[in-house]
Design a protein around this motif. Structure first.
Motif, short mmCIF file in Angstrom:
data_model
loop_
_atom_site.label_atom_id
_atom_site.label_comp_id
_atom_site.label_asym_id
_atom_site.label_seq_id
_atom_site.Cartn_x
_atom_site.Cartn_y
_atom_site.Cartn_z
N PHE A 99 0.81 -1.22 0.00
CA PHE A 99 0.00 0.00 0.00
C PHE A 99 0.85 1.27 0.00
CE2 PHE A 99 0.86 -0.92 4.41
CZ PHE A 99 1.02 0.32 5.01
N GLN A 100 2.16 1.16 0.23
CA GLN A 100 3.03 2.32 0.21
C GLN A 100 3.80 2.46 -1.11
OE1 GLN A 100 5.25 1.47 3.85
NE2 GLN A 100 4.19 3.16 4.89
N ALA A 101 3.64 1.48 -2.00
CA ALA A 101 4.36 1.50 -3.27
C ALA A 101 3.77 2.57 -4.20
CB ALA A 101 4.29 0.13 -3.94
N LEU A 102 4.62 3.11 -5.06
CA LEU A 102 4.17 4.09 -6.05
C LEU A 102 3.97 3.35 -7.38
CD1 LEU A 102 3.58 7.11 -6.46
CD2 LEU A 102 5.94 7.36 -7.27
N PHE A 103 2.73 3.33 -7.84
CA PHE A 103 2.39 2.62 -9.07
C PHE A 103 2.32 3.62 -10.23
CE2 PHE A 103 0.85 -0.07 -5.71
CZ PHE A 103 1.07 -1.37 -6.16
N THR A 104 2.77 3.16 -11.40
CA THR A 104 2.73 3.98 -12.61
C THR A 104 1.72 3.40 -13.59
OG1 THR A 104 5.06 4.59 -12.35
CG2 THR A 104 4.07 4.92 -14.52
N ASN B 230 -2.49 10.67 -19.84
CA ASN B 230 -2.28 9.29 -20.27
C ASN B 230 -1.18 8.60 -19.46
OD1 ASN B 230 -0.09 10.67 -21.30
ND2 ASN B 230 -0.08 9.56 -23.25
N ARG B 231 -0.66 9.30 -18.45
CA ARG B 231 0.33 8.70 -17.55
C ARG B 231 0.09 9.25 -16.15
NH1 ARG B 231 5.48 9.22 -15.34
NH2 ARG B 231 6.79 7.34 -15.50
N LEU B 232 0.08 8.35 -15.17
CA LEU B 232 -0.27 8.77 -13.81
C LEU B 232 0.51 7.92 -12.81
CD1 LEU B 232 -2.29 10.54 -12.11
CD2 LEU B 232 -3.80 8.55 -12.13
N GLN B 233 1.00 8.57 -11.75
CA GLN B 233 1.66 7.85 -10.65
C GLN B 233 0.85 8.08 -9.38
OE1 GLN B 233 5.81 9.32 -10.84
NE2 GLN B 233 6.38 7.21 -11.40
N THR B 234 0.60 7.00 -8.65
CA THR B 234 -0.25 7.11 -7.48
C THR B 234 -0.03 5.91 -6.56
OG1 THR B 234 -2.53 7.46 -6.74
CG2 THR B 234 -2.20 5.89 -8.52
N ASN B 235 -0.52 6.04 -5.32
CA ASN B 235 -0.57 4.92 -4.38
C ASN B 235 -1.95 4.28 -4.46
OD1 ASN B 235 1.03 7.33 -2.64
ND2 ASN B 235 2.09 5.36 -2.81
N PHE B 236 -2.01 3.00 -4.14
CA PHE B 236 -3.28 2.30 -4.10
C PHE B 236 -3.51 1.72 -2.72
CE2 PHE B 236 -2.69 1.46 -8.83
CZ PHE B 236 -3.60 2.44 -9.19
N PRO B 237 -4.75 1.71 -2.26
CA PRO B 237 -5.06 1.02 -1.00
C PRO B 237 -4.94 -0.49 -1.20
CG PRO B 237 -7.08 1.72 -2.08
CD PRO B 237 -5.95 2.31 -2.88
N PRO B 238 -4.71 -1.23 -0.14
CA PRO B 238 -4.57 -2.68 -0.29
C PRO B 238 -5.86 -3.33 -0.72
CG PRO B 238 -4.67 -2.07 2.02
CD PRO B 238 -4.57 -0.79 1.25
N GLY B 239 -5.71 -4.41 -1.47
CA GLY B 239 -6.88 -5.19 -1.85
C GLY B 239 -7.39 -6.01 -0.67
N PRO B 240 -8.60 -6.53 -0.76
CA PRO B 240 -9.16 -7.32 0.34
C PRO B 240 -8.46 -8.67 0.48
CG PRO B 240 -10.64 -7.34 -1.54
CD PRO B 240 -9.56 -6.37 -1.88
N THR B 241 -8.38 -9.12 1.70
CA THR B 241 -7.74 -10.42 1.96
C THR B 241 -8.44 -11.54 1.22
OG1 THR B 241 -7.15 -9.61 4.17
CG2 THR B 241 -7.00 -11.98 3.80
N ALA B 242 -9.76 -11.46 1.13
CA ALA B 242 -10.54 -12.53 0.50
C ALA B 242 -10.20 -12.73 -0.97
CB ALA B 242 -12.03 -12.24 0.65
#
Length: 360
Positions: A222-227, A265-277
Motif C-alpha cells: 500500500f506504500q508503493a508508487l504505481f505507474t 495518459n500517464r499517472l503515478q499514485t498509491n493504491f489502497p490494499p486489496g481485500p484479503t478474501a
C-alpha cells in the motif's frame, strides 16, 4: 372552332354550375392556347395557376358555308393541393452519434390552415442497418407511425412525431438516413392530399481502438508508487481523453476516480490494499474517449498487499498531514483523500481480522 375560357373562385361552392352573375376571379388567371391535331382543335389549359378555381370553357363551332353556329359549355374544377406542415428538429451535422447511447430524433407536425382532416405520419429507414439486421419497428422505442385526428391539430397546434432508437441497436461506423412522411388521410373532395417529407442523416461514432493499459509494478504494497500508462490508442476524432479509476474490491462495485477532471495518459499514485478474501487483488481501469464522447475501456488486475492496522492508520494520518489543501490541484486532492479513506477502512478490516485470530 373557337374557345373562350374564364375561371371563377370555387370557395364555398357546392356545384360546378356556372353562375352568370359572377365575375371571373382575379386569382384565377387562365393561361390557355389552342392547337390543331389530327382529331380536331384542342384547347390546352395550364392548371398550375388555377388551384381552387372553376374553369368554364365556351366552345363555339361556326359553319364556313352557311350562316350557322353551335355551342357547348365545358366546366371543370382544379382542386387545391394540401400537405401537412412537417419539420425534423434534430440535426446531427458536424457531429456523431455514440453507439452506447439511445438515439432521439425530434420532429414536429402541424396542419395547413383551413384543412380539417386527419394526418398520418410514418418513419422509414432509408440507409443503414441495425444490429442483427432487425427492422426499424423492432429497435424503435417510440411509435414509427403516428395518427392524429383533426381535433388534435386545430388552431395551429403542433404535435410531436419523434423517433427513438434503443440502446445497442446502432452499428459503429455506419451512416444512417431516416425519412419521415406525413399526409392527410380519408376521402377529400375539396383538395388533393400530397405527402410532406423530411429526412435526417447521421453517422455512428466508432470507439477508440488498438491501445493498452500498463500498470507497474504488478505487485506492491500500500506504500508503493504505481505507474499507470495508456498508450497506442487510435481514433479519427481527436483529441483523445484518458481517465483512470481503481476498484479496490473486485467483488464490489465501488470505484474511485483518479483523475476525474483532467485528462492524462500517464499517472503515478498509491493504491489502497486489496481485500484479503481476493488475495489483495485490485482492479485498475482506464476509459478512453474521443472528441464526440465514444468510449473504450481497458482493465488490469494487480496485487496491493496490506499491512498491520497500525501501519495503515499511521500512513493514512501522514498522507492527510502532508496534503496542502491551498496548493494542490483538484485531482491530486481527490486521490489523496480517497487513498487515506481507503487506508482507514483497511485498518478497520485488519483490526477485525486480528480480533478474530485472538478470539480463536
Amino acid at each position: 372552332v373557337s374557345f373562350e375560357a374564364k375561371a371563377y373562385d370555387n370557395k364555398g361552392l357546392a356545384s360546378f354550375t356556372e353562375d352568370a352573375g359572377r365575375e371571373p376571379s382575379e386569382g384565377c388567371n387562365v393561361t390557355a392556347n389552342s392547337v390543331v391535331t389530327g382529331e380536331g382543335k384542342v384547347l390546352e389549359v395550364n392548371a398550375t395557376a388555377l388551384q381552387g378555381c372553376d374553369v368554364v370553357v365556351n366552345v363555339t363551332v361556326e359553319s364556313t358555308t352557311r350562316s350557322s353556329t353551335a355551342g357547348e359549355v365545358c366546366i371543370f374544377r382544379v382542386l387545391s393541393t394540401a400537405s401537412p406542415d412537417l419539420s425534423i428538429v434534430s440535426s446531427f451535422a458536424g457531429s456523431k452519434v455514440n453507439p452506447d447511447e439511445k438515439l432521439a430524433i425530434l420532429a414536429d407536425l402541424g396542419s395547413s390552415s383551413g384543412v380539417d382532416a386527419s394526418i398520418e405520419a410514418n418513419w422509414t429507414l432509408i440507409a443503414g442497418s441495425f444490429q442483427g439486421s432487425q427492422p426499424l419497428s423492432a429497435v424503435a422505442i417510440t411509435p414509427i407511425t403516428y395518427s392524429y385526428p383533426p381535433v388534435s391539430l386545430a388552431d395551429g397546434a403542433i404535435v410531436p412525431v419523434n423517433l427513438g432508437i434503443g440502446l445497442g441497436s446502432l452499428r459503429e461506423g455506419f451512416a444512417y438516413s431516416f425519412s419521415l412522411q406525413a399526409a392527410y388521410v380519408g376521402g377529400q373532395e375539396d383538395f388533393v392530399a400530397l405527402p410532406a417529407e423530411a429526412s435526417v442523416q447521421l453517422v455512428v461514432n466508432e470507439r477508440p481502438t488498438s491501445g493498452t493499459l500498463d500498470v507497474t509494478p504488478k505487485v506492491g504494497d500500500f506504500q508503493a508508487l504505481f505507474t499507470l500508462v495508456a498508450s497506442g490508442w487510435v481514433d479519427e476524432d481527436i483529441p483523445l481523453q484518458y481517465f483512470f479509476r481503481v476498484q479496490p474490491d473486485p467483488e464490489k462495485t465501488d470505484v474511485l476516480d483518479l483523475n476525474p477532471s483532467v485528462s492524462v495518459n500517464r499517472l503515478q499514485t498509491n493504491f489502497p490494499p486489496g481485500p484479503t478474501a481476493s488475495n489483495f487483488t485490485v482492479l485498475v481501469q482506464l476509459s478512453v474517449r474521443d472528441a464526440f464522447g465514444a468510449e473504450a475501456s481497458a482493465q488490469e488486475a494487480i496485487v496491493v498487499e496490506s499491512g498491520s492496522a497500525e501501519d495503515l492508520t499511521n500512513s493514512a494520518a501522514e498522507t492527510l498531514e502532508n496534503l496542502d489543501i491551498n496548493n494542490v490541484d483538484p485531482d491530486t486532492g481527490f486521490q489523496v483523500i480517497n487513498y487515506a479513506s481507503a487506508l482507514a477502512s483497511s485498518a478497520l478490516e485488519a483490526l477485525g481480522a486480528g480480533g478474530e485470530e485472538e478470539g480463536s
